[in-house]
Scaffold this motif. Structure first.
Motif, PDB file in Angstrom:
ATOM      1  N   ALA A  64      -9.310  14.173  -5.606  1.00 49.51           N
ATOM      2  CA  ALA A  64      -8.528  13.044  -5.084  1.00 49.51           C
ATOM      3  C   ALA A  64      -9.484  11.987  -4.534  1.00 49.51           C
ATOM      4  CB  ALA A  64      -7.583  13.524  -3.996  1.00 49.51           C
ATOM      5  N   LEU A  65      -9.384  10.787  -5.044  1.00 48.33           N
ATOM      6  CA  LEU A  65     -10.249   9.690  -4.592  1.00 48.33           C
ATOM      7  C   LEU A  65      -9.720   9.106  -3.289  1.00 48.33           C
ATOM      8  CD1 LEU A  65     -10.686   7.928  -8.055  1.00 48.33           C
ATOM      9  CD2 LEU A  65     -12.256   9.531  -6.970  1.00 48.33           C
ATOM     10  N   GLU A  66     -10.645   8.642  -2.466  1.00 42.81           N
ATOM     11  CA  GLU A  66     -10.240   8.087  -1.170  1.00 42.81           C
ATOM     12  C   GLU A  66      -9.540   6.745  -1.309  1.00 42.81           C
ATOM     13  OE1 GLU A  66     -13.389   7.912   1.635  1.00 42.81           O
ATOM     14  OE2 GLU A  66     -13.852  10.057   1.526  1.00 42.81           O
ATOM     15  N   ASP A  67      -9.995   5.961  -2.256  1.00 44.43           N
ATOM     16  CA  ASP A  67      -9.442   4.613  -2.411  1.00 44.43           C
ATOM     17  C   ASP A  67      -8.685   4.510  -3.733  1.00 44.43           C
ATOM     18  OD1 ASP A  67      -8.820   2.059  -1.752  1.00 44.43           O
ATOM     19  OD2 ASP A  67     -10.856   1.252  -1.912  1.00 44.43           O
ATOM     20  N   PHE A  68      -7.887   3.468  -3.835  1.00 45.27           N
ATOM     21  CA  PHE A  68      -7.145   3.215  -5.064  1.00 45.27           C
ATOM     22  C   PHE A  68      -8.087   2.653  -6.129  1.00 45.27           C
ATOM     23  CE2 PHE A  68      -3.981   2.623  -1.641  1.00 45.27           C
ATOM     24  CZ  PHE A  68      -3.046   3.569  -2.022  1.00 45.27           C
ATOM     25  N   HIS A  69      -7.843   3.048  -7.374  1.00 42.59           N
ATOM     26  CA  HIS A  69      -8.571   2.505  -8.511  1.00 42.59           C
ATOM     27  C   HIS A  69      -7.565   2.072  -9.570  1.00 42.59           C
ATOM     28  CE1 HIS A  69     -12.663   3.694  -7.211  1.00 42.59           C
ATOM     29  NE2 HIS A  69     -12.001   4.610  -6.545  1.00 42.59           N
ATOM     30  N   ALA A  70      -8.065   1.388 -10.588  1.00 43.87           N
ATOM     31  CA  ALA A  70      -7.168   0.831 -11.605  1.00 43.87           C
ATOM     32  C   ALA A  70      -6.333   1.904 -12.294  1.00 43.87           C
ATOM     33  CB  ALA A  70      -7.976   0.049 -12.643  1.00 43.87           C
ATOM     34  N   ASP A  71      -6.852   3.146 -12.373  1.00 47.00           N
ATOM     35  CA  ASP A  71      -6.128   4.231 -13.049  1.00 47.00           C
ATOM     36  C   ASP A  71      -5.504   5.227 -12.082  1.00 47.00           C
ATOM     37  OD1 ASP A  71      -6.734   3.420 -15.749  1.00 47.00           O
ATOM     38  OD2 ASP A  71      -8.791   4.050 -15.375  1.00 47.00           O
ATOM     39  N   GLY A  72      -5.501   4.910 -10.794  1.00 46.82           N
ATOM     40  CA  GLY A  72      -4.904   5.825  -9.827  1.00 46.82           C
ATOM     41  C   GLY A  72      -5.908   6.266  -8.779  1.00 46.82           C
ATOM     42  N   LYS A 129       0.832  -1.206   0.000  1.00 49.59           N
ATOM     43  CA  LYS A 129       0.000   0.000   0.000  1.00 49.59           C
ATOM     44  C   LYS A 129       0.866   1.255   0.000  1.00 49.59           C
ATOM     45  CE  LYS A 129      -3.838   2.227   2.412  1.00 49.59           C
ATOM     46  NZ  LYS A 129      -4.789   2.156   3.539  1.00 49.59           N
ATOM     47  N   THR A 130       1.943   1.223   0.770  1.00 51.57           N
ATOM     48  CA  THR A 130       2.864   2.373   0.821  1.00 51.57           C
ATOM     49  C   THR A 130       3.490   2.620  -0.547  1.00 51.57           C
ATOM     50  OG1 THR A 130       3.365   1.896   3.143  1.00 51.57           O
ATOM     51  CG2 THR A 130       4.910   3.304   1.949  1.00 51.57           C
ATOM     52  N   GLU A 131       3.925   1.533  -1.198  1.00 54.55           N
ATOM     53  CA  GLU A 131       4.516   1.664  -2.535  1.00 54.55           C
ATOM     54  C   GLU A 131       3.485   2.202  -3.525  1.00 54.55           C
ATOM     55  OE1 GLU A 131       5.741  -2.311  -3.303  1.00 54.55           O
ATOM     56  OE2 GLU A 131       7.643  -2.137  -2.219  1.00 54.55           O
ATOM     57  N   LEU A 132       2.256   1.705  -3.416  1.00 55.45           N
ATOM     58  CA  LEU A 132       1.202   2.135  -4.324  1.00 55.45           C
ATOM     59  C   LEU A 132       0.838   3.601  -4.093  1.00 55.45           C
ATOM     60  CD1 LEU A 132      -0.721   1.110  -6.548  1.00 55.45           C
ATOM     61  CD2 LEU A 132      -2.345   0.485  -4.758  1.00 55.45           C
ATOM     62  N   GLU A 133       0.818   4.002  -2.856  1.00 49.12           N
ATOM     63  CA  GLU A 133       0.504   5.395  -2.513  1.00 49.12           C
ATOM     64  C   GLU A 133       1.561   6.336  -3.090  1.00 49.12           C
ATOM     65  OE1 GLU A 133      -1.769   8.218  -1.453  1.00 49.12           O
ATOM     66  OE2 GLU A 133      -2.346   6.340  -0.465  1.00 49.12           O
ATOM     67  N   THR A 134       2.808   5.935  -2.986  1.00 52.15           N
ATOM     68  CA  THR A 134       3.902   6.743  -3.536  1.00 52.15           C
ATOM     69  C   THR A 134       3.757   6.904  -5.045  1.00 52.15           C
ATOM     70  OG1 THR A 134       5.404   5.978  -1.799  1.00 52.15           O
ATOM     71  CG2 THR A 134       6.411   6.903  -3.776  1.00 52.15           C
ATOM     72  N   LYS A 135       3.451   5.788  -5.718  1.00 44.67           N
ATOM     73  CA  LYS A 135       3.299   5.840  -7.179  1.00 44.67           C
ATOM     74  C   LYS A 135       2.060   6.640  -7.573  1.00 44.67           C
ATOM     75  CE  LYS A 135       5.833   4.057  -9.343  1.00 44.67           C
ATOM     76  NZ  LYS A 135       7.097   4.525  -9.982  1.00 44.67           N
ATOM     77  N   ALA A 136       0.981   6.515  -6.782  1.00 42.93           N
ATOM     78  CA  ALA A 136      -0.244   7.271  -7.075  1.00 42.93           C
ATOM     79  C   ALA A 136       0.000   8.774  -6.950  1.00 42.93           C
ATOM     80  CB  ALA A 136      -1.360   6.832  -6.128  1.00 42.93           C
TER      81      ALA A 136
END
Length: 551
Positions: free
Chosen positions: A398-406, A353-360
């Motif tokens: 800014a969306l609260e949750d992750f989605h396929a496009d960010g 999740k941390t890695e994904l948040e950084t990339k998002a």
């Protein structure tokens, strides 16, 4: 770019071949002349599906072939990955047989529709009127931002991390579900295990107990048999042993006269010794045998326990009971061990999740940087097309949750008038405004991604007069870097073409055919004059057509 298109036996087309200019190709024709038919045929070599209804002559196959100059579009890797022969002049061909079989080829190598479609998307972008509706689609708007922002590598990394994150989430949920079920079953497993464990099972115990029970229940018979055997062999009245001794003595008397007697004497002596041992052992065994009701009861109780456990668990042996006990033990250990496994998986999930948040966040930053570029470029083109007061605003959420496009949602807001706030395009833009807006966006996209050939299918719908002239200027400028095939009903825009292609219908032997031809200078003036003033040519219309060509 598309340099040549050949079509045979498709809908109203018998045989057609057309060469295209590398820059701006104007395509005109009366309504119903067959422009959409030509586009439909082109769609076949772009991977669209087809059926037998496309065959004009049901006894012949339909063939559509397009020649593309691909030398400047970095497609070598695609050809290598698909194991295709690369050629700067690449030919895409599609055949539909009378039997309904479809075949596709790239440079004469058979390919499936997926590969044909994938290459087609890299070669041609077809814009039709209905595509204007995509302007209001947030997915389209996000793709526009991504194209201008140049986030391809970042979004590829994000999607990879997103997939891993979602898979990890799913795995954690599955393990938690199993743990919850195991926890619910734990008391049951523990009870069954304890019962089997307390039974102190031994693999061969049942066979040994059954044998012991047989001996205990027949103790008197066994004791009697041993005693009887001893008496028969050596008793005061009848003694087998004594008789054999007498026989042995008889052989002793004659052994000096006959060597065979000596051998028999030795054998009889051995027999006496063996029988004597048997009598002694029979006596010992007979003394050991006791009738023991207490032990019988103990053995019966133990066997009843074993049989009861087997019946309860529907198995046929103690070995299976032991296996079942071990299985319950394993399930108990697993239920207790889920806690550690869940902790480990959740730690991995937090890391992903941390890695994904950084990339998002990186993706969001790049997208936001493209907003002013898009707004400025589109507004400048709109001003050139007469929409001097238009405004474009890109709103980011800014969306609260992750989605396929960010984690981004973007909305493209538009206003054509200074006294109205920008709003959703579908709510306030007219058809003509949508057409100009889409052209401005396409013009922007050409600088951010390779568009070898763009086909505009009446993108000028809803505009006229001076606005059409300005729109034509944008399309003309567009064509300096991108091949444009522009289907239009407006003479102001048709006149901008480097070549002018006319789609027309003709009759031959009572049959109607669609064809296309490139107009020479005189034919072009005449076609434009008809577009300006109708079928009846006037001097004014002819003069207007000539002026359009000169501008």
């Amino acid at each position: 770019m598309l340099s040549k298109l050949s079509i045979s036996n498709y809908a109203l087309i018998h045989e057609l071949q057309v060469d295209f200019h590398r820059n701006l190709n104007s395509v005109t024709g009366e309504t119903g002349a067959g422009k959409s038919i030509i586009l439909g045929a082109l769609g076949l070599i772009l991977g669209n599906r087809a059926d037998l209804s496309v065959l004009k002559n049901k006894d012949e196959k339909c063939i559509v072939e397009g020649q593309f100059e691909v030398n400047n579009y970095s497609l070598n890797t695609f050809f290598e990955e698909q194991d295709l022969d690369y050629d700067p002049s690449t030919i895409l061909r599609r055949e539909i047989t009378p039997a309904g079989k479809s075949r596709a080829f790239i440079n004469d190598t058979p390919v499936n529709l997926k590969v044909l479609r994938e290459l087609g998307l890299k070669l041609i972008d077809i814009h039709s009127q209905h595509q204007n509706l995509e302007l209001s689609n947030q997915k389209f708007q996000l793709n526009l931002v991504d194209s201008v922002a140049g986030v391809e590598s970042v979004i590829t990394d994000y999607k990879k991390l997103y997939t891993e994150y979602k898979n990890q989430q799913k795995l954690v949920a599955e393990i938690k579900e199993k743990a919850e079920k195991a926890k619910t079953d734990l008391d049951y497993f523990q009870f069954q295990f304890n019962q089997l464990e307390e039974a102190k099972l031994a693999k061969y115990e049942q066979d040994e107990l059954e044998l012991e029970l047989e001996k205990l229940t027949h103790a008197e018979d066994i004791k009697t048999a041993f005693s009887e055997a001893g008496q028969l062999l050596d008793s005061e009245t009848i003694s087998v042993i004594q008789n054999i001794r007498e026989a042995q003595k008889a052989m002793e008397k004659i052994k000096d006269f006959d060597p065979d007697a000596a051998d028999l004497s030795e054998r009889l002596q051995s027999t006496v010794l063996e029988l004597k041992d048997i009598v002694d052992e029979a006596e010992i065994l007979a003394e050991r045998i006791e009738f023991n009701p207490t032990r019988i009861e103990e053995v019966n109780d133990r066997l009843n326990l074993l049989f009861g456990l087997q019946q309860k668990h529907n198995v046929g042996s103690v070995a299976e009971l032991i296996e079942l006990r071990n299985d319950f033990d394993e399930k108990i250990n697993r239920a207790v061990g889920y806690e550690n496994e869940i902790k480990e998986l959740e730690d991995q999930l937090i890391k992903r999740k941390t890695e994904l948040e950084t990339k998002a966040k990186q993706l969001s930053k790049l997208r936001k940087s493209a907003f002013p570029v898009i707004e400025k470029s589109v507004v400048e083109d709109l001003k050139q097309m007469g929409m001097t007061k238009s405004r474009i605003q890109i709103v980011h959420t800014a969306l609260e949750d992750f989605h396929a496009d960010g984690k981004d949602s973007v909305s493209l807001l538009f206003s054509a008038n200074p006294d109205s706030s920008p709003d959703e395009i579908s709510k306030i833009a007219s058809g003509g405004e949508m057409s100009r807006l889409m052209l401005a966006i396409k013009n922007l996209l050409r600088s951010s991604k390779a568009l070898p050939t763009v086909i505009f299918d009446e993108i000028d719908s809803g505009v006229s007069g001076e606005i059409a002239v300005k729109m034509g200027n944008i399309i003309k400028a567009f064509s300096t870097s991108t091949q444009i095939i522009n289907i239009t009903h407006l003479p102001q825009i048709a006149a901008k073409g480097d070549v002018h292609l006319q789609v027309y219908k003709m009759e031959n032997n009572g049959k109607t055919f669609t064809s296309i031809k490139q107009l020479n200078e005189a034919e072009r003036v005449e076609e434009l004059a008809k577009m300006v003033g109708g079928e009846k040519l006037t001097e004014t219309a002819m003069k207007a057509a000539q002026e359009l060509l000169q501008n």
